[in-house]
Design a protein around this motif. Sequence first.
Motif, mmCIF file in Angstrom:
data_model
loop_
_atom_site.group_PDB
_atom_site.id
_atom_site.type_symbol
_atom_site.label_atom_id
_atom_site.label_comp_id
_atom_site.label_asym_id
_atom_site.label_seq_id
_atom_site.Cartn_x
_atom_site.Cartn_y
_atom_site.Cartn_z
ATOM 1 N N GLU A 3 0.851 -1.188 0.000
ATOM 2 C CA GLU A 3 0.000 0.000 0.000
ATOM 3 C C GLU A 3 0.883 1.233 0.000
ATOM 4 O OE1 GLU A 3 -3.186 0.056 -0.258
ATOM 5 O OE2 GLU A 3 -3.997 -1.812 0.574
ATOM 6 N N LEU A 4 0.411 2.302 -0.634
ATOM 7 C CA LEU A 4 1.065 3.599 -0.529
ATOM 8 C C LEU A 4 0.417 4.323 0.641
ATOM 9 C CD1 LEU A 4 1.350 4.710 -4.275
ATOM 10 C CD2 LEU A 4 2.829 3.203 -2.942
ATOM 11 N N VAL A 5 1.248 4.771 1.578
ATOM 12 C CA VAL A 5 0.742 5.248 2.862
ATOM 13 C C VAL A 5 1.369 6.597 3.207
ATOM 14 C CG1 VAL A 5 0.510 4.698 5.333
ATOM 15 C CG2 VAL A 5 0.530 2.844 3.642
ATOM 16 N N MET A 6 0.577 7.481 3.771
ATOM 17 C CA MET A 6 1.083 8.749 4.282
ATOM 18 C C MET A 6 1.024 8.727 5.804
ATOM 19 S SD MET A 6 2.320 11.796 4.228
ATOM 20 C CE MET A 6 2.345 12.333 2.509
ATOM 21 N N SER A 7 2.184 8.888 6.443
ATOM 22 C CA SER A 7 2.194 9.079 7.889
ATOM 23 C C SER A 7 1.625 10.454 8.213
ATOM 24 C CB SER A 7 3.624 8.976 8.427
ATOM 25 O OG SER A 7 3.698 9.488 9.740
ATOM 26 N N LEU A 8 0.875 10.520 9.298
ATOM 27 C CA LEU A 8 0.293 11.796 9.710
ATOM 28 C C LEU A 8 1.187 12.548 10.692
ATOM 29 C CD1 LEU A 8 -3.456 10.753 10.013
ATOM 30 C CD2 LEU A 8 -2.344 12.039 8.178
ATOM 31 N N SER A 26 -6.773 7.483 -2.961
ATOM 32 C CA SER A 26 -6.210 6.127 -2.990
ATOM 33 C C SER A 26 -5.163 5.904 -1.904
ATOM 34 C CB SER A 26 -5.569 5.850 -4.353
ATOM 35 O OG SER A 26 -4.433 6.691 -4.563
ATOM 36 N N MET A 27 -4.738 6.964 -1.225
ATOM 37 C CA MET A 27 -3.694 6.822 -0.208
ATOM 38 C C MET A 27 -4.256 6.276 1.098
ATOM 39 S SD MET A 27 -0.656 7.644 -1.348
ATOM 40 C CE MET A 27 0.350 8.064 0.089
ATOM 41 N N GLY A 49 -11.657 3.316 6.989
ATOM 42 C CA GLY A 49 -11.254 2.276 6.054
ATOM 43 C C GLY A 49 -9.934 2.519 5.376
ATOM 44 N N ARG A 50 -9.177 3.519 5.843
ATOM 45 C CA ARG A 50 -7.942 3.895 5.132
ATOM 46 C C ARG A 50 -6.712 3.930 6.042
ATOM 47 N NH1 ARG A 50 -9.371 9.191 1.667
ATOM 48 N NH2 ARG A 50 -7.162 8.909 1.096
ATOM 49 N N VAL A 51 -6.785 3.324 7.202
ATOM 50 C CA VAL A 51 -5.628 3.306 8.104
ATOM 51 C C VAL A 51 -4.938 1.953 7.990
ATOM 52 C CG1 VAL A 51 -4.823 3.492 10.480
ATOM 53 C CG2 VAL A 51 -6.685 4.967 9.672
ATOM 54 N N MET A 295 3.858 8.234 -6.014
ATOM 55 C CA MET A 295 2.928 7.642 -6.971
ATOM 56 C C MET A 295 3.587 7.485 -8.343
ATOM 57 S SD MET A 295 -0.721 9.459 -6.109
ATOM 58 C CE MET A 295 -1.797 8.782 -4.827
ATOM 59 N N ARG A 296 4.347 8.497 -8.739
ATOM 60 C CA ARG A 296 5.027 8.435 -10.043
ATOM 61 C C ARG A 296 6.054 7.304 -10.068
ATOM 62 N NH1 ARG A 296 7.036 12.999 -9.809
ATOM 63 N NH2 ARG A 296 9.250 12.523 -9.441
ATOM 64 N N PHE A 297 6.882 7.240 -9.010
ATOM 65 C CA PHE A 297 7.883 6.181 -8.930
ATOM 66 C C PHE A 297 7.213 4.811 -8.923
ATOM 67 C CE2 PHE A 297 11.101 9.145 -6.813
ATOM 68 C CZ PHE A 297 11.929 9.161 -7.925
ATOM 69 N N SER A 298 6.177 4.677 -8.102
ATOM 70 C CA SER A 298 5.510 3.396 -7.954
ATOM 71 C C SER A 298 4.912 2.929 -9.269
ATOM 72 C CB SER A 298 4.422 3.500 -6.878
ATOM 73 O OG SER A 298 3.788 2.261 -6.689
ATOM 74 N N ALA A 299 4.273 3.858 -9.987
ATOM 75 C CA ALA A 299 3.677 3.503 -11.270
ATOM 76 C C ALA A 299 4.734 3.058 -12.270
ATOM 77 C CB ALA A 299 2.888 4.698 -11.825
ATOM 78 N N SER A 300 5.873 3.741 -12.286
ATOM 79 C CA SER A 300 6.927 3.409 -13.250
ATOM 80 C C SER A 300 7.595 2.073 -12.943
ATOM 81 C CB SER A 300 7.987 4.522 -13.296
ATOM 82 O OG SER A 300 8.724 4.561 -12.091
ATOM 83 N N LEU A 301 7.632 1.713 -11.665
ATOM 84 C CA LEU A 301 8.321 0.492 -11.263
ATOM 85 C C LEU A 301 7.442 -0.749 -11.312
ATOM 86 C CD1 LEU A 301 10.319 1.889 -8.210
ATOM 87 C CD2 LEU A 301 11.242 1.247 -10.435
ATOM 88 N N THR A 302 6.140 -0.548 -11.447
ATOM 89 C CA THR A 302 5.227 -1.697 -11.473
ATOM 90 C C THR A 302 4.641 -1.934 -12.845
ATOM 91 O OG1 THR A 302 3.429 -0.233 -10.710
ATOM 92 C CG2 THR A 302 4.619 -1.498 -9.036
#
Length: 303
Positions: A3-8, A26-27, A49-51, A295-302
């Motif tokens: 999952e792509l996750v943002m720490s708060l 989507s984060m 539903g997003r934690v 998101m950009r890196f993740s998309a390019s690597l997958t």
Amino acid sequence: MSELVMSLVGFRSVEEVAAYARKFPSMQFELSYKMDSQFLAAVAPYLAGRVASVHACCPSLPIFPNFGSYDRQVLQASYDAVEESLKTAKAFGADILVLHPGYVCDWSIPRENAERSKLLNDPIFTPYIHIADGAICKPDYPRTSVYQHHAKQAFEQLIQVAKLADAYQVRLAVENLNPRVGYLFQTPEEMVQIARLSPSLHLCLDVGHLWISSSVYGFPYFDALKEIMETGKVVNCHLHSNSTQVGIGRYRDDHHSFEKYGFPAEAVLRIVTGSGANLVLETVEEPELNTNSLMRFSASLTV
């Protein structure tokens, strides 16, 4: 699946959290050790539903758990703190609890960095300090008898903490710390050892902390990164850069944007992406910039 996750950890208001959650639907999120009960309650509607994970202690407490302590009261307070964080994880639907493993002393450790820095000026730590600015430890610190004494306790206690997490159906992810006196588990060897202690123990690989440790201890950064990932126990990766400059003796754990200071962000992501570990932006600045970059890196690597 990762999952792509943002720490708060870098968010200071409910409005900031709400705006970010709307902009990046989507984060997922990691709840921070800086969030008190009131803040948690206020942001809950935006995080439903997003934690993905919770960083102990959450709700925030004045101290961090210290499982390196031999003081029974400190240990009990540490278990109580972890159990409260496990309750938070269950309430928010998260199945990972990130934990700082412990410290090279018997005391409770202040959560606030300013108070913690004062504590690290105690004379008991002085013989082990290599660079006073930041209380950076000497390269042989993990091999000293005092370090090994508290590490032994932490290894034993973490097995029990993992059993407690199992009871809540939450995976305990032990985080590698940066090379300051008083901090336990700063090297890849220690993280591999934790991974082997119990099927219930998992890892949170902090790539920024590992970067500082590689600078102090002199181990090859990417070899260490791969060694930890190859345990198969990494469930979270904390992503951030820091303003460490070895040449001038500057070592900082300042959690800046992932691509700053020449940090090899893309090369790191090539190693950790696809492992199944969550990719957690634990930055304290520029959340939108960091999210778009990830998101950009993740998309390019997958692809």
